[in-house]
Design a protein around this motif. Structure first.
Motif, short mmCIF file in Angstrom:
data_model
loop_
_atom_site.label_atom_id
_atom_site.label_comp_id
_atom_site.label_asym_id
_atom_site.label_seq_id
_atom_site.Cartn_x
_atom_site.Cartn_y
_atom_site.Cartn_z
N THR A 1 40.60 34.44 9.86
CA THR A 1 41.01 33.23 9.14
C THR A 1 42.53 33.09 9.18
N LEU A 2 43.25 34.18 8.96
CA LEU A 2 44.72 34.12 9.01
C LEU A 2 45.21 33.78 10.40
N ARG A 3 44.53 34.27 11.42
CA ARG A 3 44.95 33.96 12.78
C ARG A 3 44.74 32.48 13.11
N LEU A 4 43.72 31.87 12.50
CA LEU A 4 43.57 30.41 12.63
C LEU A 4 44.75 29.69 12.00
N VAL A 5 45.16 30.16 10.82
CA VAL A 5 46.31 29.56 10.14
C VAL A 5 47.56 29.73 11.00
N ASP A 6 47.72 30.91 11.62
CA ASP A 6 48.85 31.12 12.53
C ASP A 6 48.89 30.03 13.60
N ARG A 7 47.74 29.78 14.22
CA ARG A 7 47.67 28.80 15.30
C ARG A 7 48.05 27.42 14.80
N ARG A 8 47.60 27.12 13.59
CA ARG A 8 47.90 25.80 13.04
C ARG A 8 49.38 25.64 12.74
N LEU A 9 50.01 26.71 12.23
CA LEU A 9 51.42 26.62 11.88
C LEU A 9 52.30 26.63 13.13
N ASP A 10 51.82 27.28 14.19
CA ASP A 10 52.61 27.39 15.42
C ASP A 10 52.10 26.35 16.42
N ARG A 11 52.33 25.08 16.10
CA ARG A 11 51.74 23.98 16.87
C ARG A 11 52.11 23.98 18.35
N PRO A 12 53.34 24.38 18.74
CA PRO A 12 53.67 24.34 20.18
C PRO A 12 52.73 25.21 21.03
#
Length: 394
Positions: free
Chosen positions: A30-41
């Motif tokens: 779940t946290l890794r999904l959030v990482d992807r969302r925050l790191d949009r580039p």
């Protein structure tokens, strides 16, 4: 490596507890999904990836952890703010005693808050990072988190948050054995909170000043301060911690029934790992002081198998050693003192280290157990009634 605490914790999971693996791995993905969302580039998570993580979370039993993870996932496809949801998950992990991974979640909450512009939650997250660092024995790390949180609180005009962080910092100073500095911070905080009519930090500061007064030997004065804090504390978790500390004070002046009521209630009803197991250690110490060795041994058997963080582990070994010394089991007492001292040295727990050194030098950690007290001043008797009303009614 991002989320290193989760990877290390997963590597340490006992194969006999597969549910623990499932809960932690669901949190990690779940946290890794959030990482992807925050790191949009890099790339936003796809619908298939989100569905896979949801499936992992759905396999968990209906627990606070599952509900917190579902709330985080609900923000992803809708592009909603996630910082507060992450902080709520961090709090769940705290309650479960997962302090190392909780610190990682709070750090991600801070990153999300900065990205989203939700700065109001930053002091809270830094306060919690400081707390979990203290629980893990990293007191200087805690003080650094409090310092940053205090600066941010001042910048955004959050006086309530700033005062709460001051109380937490004073608590860290106590752990390091810097009692004069702790008292100065607490007295200043109380004065400011009274002046601004801020009941939340006032209750917290009164609580910790009472704890400090008890350590300095002013037990009746401490009980009165505890009573004032008790009257205004509405948060259940903080109330349990308050009862535990009040019980310690009562125990050392011979008010054993008040102490037992407070410890038992906190152990049985606290939602927070640290408060629950602190109360368990206090119950053990109380039985040792009273020479009730059957109950003492039973309480040790409850605590010993539990994986405690360093500060609690040091406290357990210290107080068990003191009781065994009083009992005449000097070899076991010496071994327990050695463990407590090693933990205190490794994690800079100044107060515990000093108590161990006193014992190793042939000096008692504290005076002989107080005789059972039958008369008290009216203001102390009023506190006893407060405690009985709480423990009888819930």
């Amino acid at each position: 490596m991002r989320h290193r605490p989760f990877f290390e914790r997963l590597a340490a999971v006992d194969p006999e507890t597969p549910w623990e693996w499932e809960a932690l791995s669901a949190g990690l993905v779940t946290l890794r999904l959030v990482d992807r969302r925050l790191d949009r580039p890099v790339a936003e998570p796809t619908a298939i990836e989100i569905a896979a993580v949801r499936s992992s979370v759905r396999r968990l039993p209906d627990t606070p952890a599952r509900r917190a993870l579902q709330a985080i996932l609900d923000t992803v496809p809708k592009d909603q703010p996630v910082a507060e949801k992450l902080a709520a998950y961090g709090a769940v992990l705290e309650d479960e005693g997962e302090f190392y991974v909780a610190s990682d979640v709070y750090s991600l909450a801070i990153e999300a808050a900065r990205t989203e512009g939700t700065l109001a939650i930053l002091p809270h997250c830094l306060d919690r990072i400081g707390f979990v660092a203290r629980q893990r024995g990293f007191v200087d790390d805690a003080l650094r988190a409090y310092e940053i949180g205090r600066v941010i609180s001042a910048e955004i005009g959050d006086i309530n948050g700033a005062l709460k962080i001051d109380v937490a910092a004073a608590n860290a100073f106590m752990w390091k054995g810097e009692m004069v500095l702790a008292r100065d911070v607490l007295e200043q905080t109380i004065a400011t909170a009274r002046r601004k009519s801020l009941s939340e930090p006032l209750a917290l500061a009164l609580h910790d000043l009472a704890t400090l007064s008890a350590r300095e030997g002013n037990y009746d004065g401490a009980l009165v301060l505890f009573g004032e804090a008790l009257a205004m504390q509405n948060d259940r978790g903080r109330l349990m911690r308050l009862l535990g500390d009040l019980g310690i004070c009562a125990m050392h002046v011979g008010l054993y029934e008040m102490a037992f009521d407070a410890f038992r209630f906190a152990f049985e009803h606290s939602p927070q790992f640290a408060t629950k197991w602190t109360a368990a250690i206090n119950l053990m110490e109380l039985h040792g002081l009273r020479g009730d060795w059957h109950e003492f041994d039973a309480q040790v058997a409850v605590i010993e198998p539990t994986a405690l963080p360093p500060a609690l582990s040091a406290s357990f070994h210290l107080h068990a050693a003191e009781a065994e010394q009083r009992r005449g089991n000097y070899a076991r007492a010496g071994a327990l003192f050695l463990i407590a001292g090693e933990i205190a040295d490794r994690h800079d727990l100044g107060e515990i280290r000093e108590q161990v050194q006193r014992a190793e030098g042939g000096r008692p950690i504290r005076n002989a157990p107080a005789p059972t007290r039958t008369t008290v001043p009216d203001d102390v008797a009023a506190v006893a009634l407060q405690v009985r009303a709480i423990t009888d009614s819930r």
